[in-house]
Design an enzyme around this catalytic site. Structure first.
Site, short mmCIF file in Angstrom:
data_model
loop_
_atom_site.label_atom_id
_atom_site.label_comp_id
_atom_site.label_asym_id
_atom_site.label_seq_id
_atom_site.Cartn_x
_atom_site.Cartn_y
_atom_site.Cartn_z
CG ASP A 10 -1.63 1.26 1.49
OD1 ASP A 10 -2.33 1.70 0.57
OD2 ASP A 10 -1.50 1.82 2.60
CG ASP A 12 -1.88 7.82 0.32
OD1 ASP A 12 -0.83 7.86 -0.33
OD2 ASP A 12 -2.91 8.45 0.02
CG ASP A 218 -2.25 2.42 6.46
OD1 ASP A 218 -2.46 2.10 5.28
OD2 ASP A 218 -2.64 3.50 6.95
MG LIG Z 1 -2.96 3.19 3.49
#
Ligand SMILES: [Mg+2]
Length: 279
Positions: A10, A12, A218
């Site tokens: 991922d 961001d 995240d």
């Molecule tokens: Mg993310």
């Protein structure tokens, strides 16, 4: 036989810092992956137009996954042959898992008589509207507007009408996810399915060698991807809890946020695979 290694990450809040979008703290691990020739597959809710400049900056020539798993872009030649169910678009072999954006634009247009001005969306807002609503700089907003599989919708009405709107969208086959401010209207796809498909393509190239993948993320929209990989690295977020996962084996949770945690976790993964990795 030694396994083939693969990292899928991922952007961001994972490789990129949640606040300033920098990734320099991850550079030692990025260098270690480059030195060992381990592919780094970027996997984001971002569009292809948003991801291409970042790939350029990173010098990344590996496949990548756009718009939350809606499609996989494989640079032509990075696999020995075009995988099944792909088509060529410019320098990429493309595999899509969701209908094109136009399907959702048509659906939104069909809901206009019923929901009127209770909603707007990127295509209707245009560049100036997106700049005003998101605070993105013009160039970044222009890239965010170049969507291929999904449409961000801004709800402006009351809660009761919103529920009816959501029911109309899902009843017409859309999958609707609530982001920070925008609803994302898209097909039924996720990052996990895209990863499993790409991993199978790589596996097929050399069936005798296992593919050992590390998925890094995240947020909740990373869960399917984190559950799908052999190893998972869950990155600590400064703004929300870790996503809830079923898995426990071969799963690491970073102590540090964003790219610092990313770097530590990737180095630890490499070290466990091969003690010489961090010499
Ligand atoms: Mg993310």
């Amino acid at each position: 036989m030694r396994p083939r290694l693969l990292v899928v990450s991922d952007l961001d809040g994972s490789l990129l810092d949640h606040h300033d979008y920098r990734f320099d703290a991850a550079e030692p691990a990025l260098a270690a992956l480059r030195e060992r020739g381990i592919p780094l597959v970027l996997c984001s809710s971002k569009t292809r137009a948003e991801m291409e400049p970042l790939r350029e900056t990173l010098g990344n020539r590996d496949p990548f996954i756009v718009e939350n798993g809606a499609a996989v872009y494989i640079p032509v030649g990075s696999l020995r042959r075009a995988p099944r169910d792909t088509w060529q678009e410019g320098d990429y072999w493309v595999r899509a898992f969701a209908p094109p954006r136009q399907r959702w634009l048509d659906l939104l247009a069909s809901l206009r008589p019923r929901f009127g001005d209770h909603f707007t969306h990127f295509d209707r807002m245009g560049l100036e509207g997106v700049v005003a609503a998101t605070g993105l700089e013009r160039q970044a907003a222009a890239r965010a507007l170049q969507r291929e599989y999904s449409e961000p919708v801004l709800w402006q009405g009351d809660e009761q009408t919103r529920q009816a709107f959501l029911a109309a969208l899902t009843g017409a086959g859309a999958t609707v996810l609530q982001g920070g401010r925008f609803l994302s209207v898209a097909g039924d796809c996720d990052k996990g399915r895209a990863l499993r498909w790409l991993r199978a393509c790589i596996q097929q190239e050399d069936p005798a060698r296992d593919v050992h993948d590390l998925a890094i993320g995240d947020s909740a929209n990373d869960s399917a991807m984190l559950e799908s990989a052999r190893h998972a690295l869950v990155i600590r977020s400064p703004v929300h809890d870790f996503p809830a996962l079923q898995r426990q084996a071969r799963t690491d949770y970073s102590q540090s946020y964003g790219p610092v945690g990313w770097c530590e976790g990737v180095m630890a993964w490499l070290a466990r695979l091969d003690p010489s990795a961090t010499e």
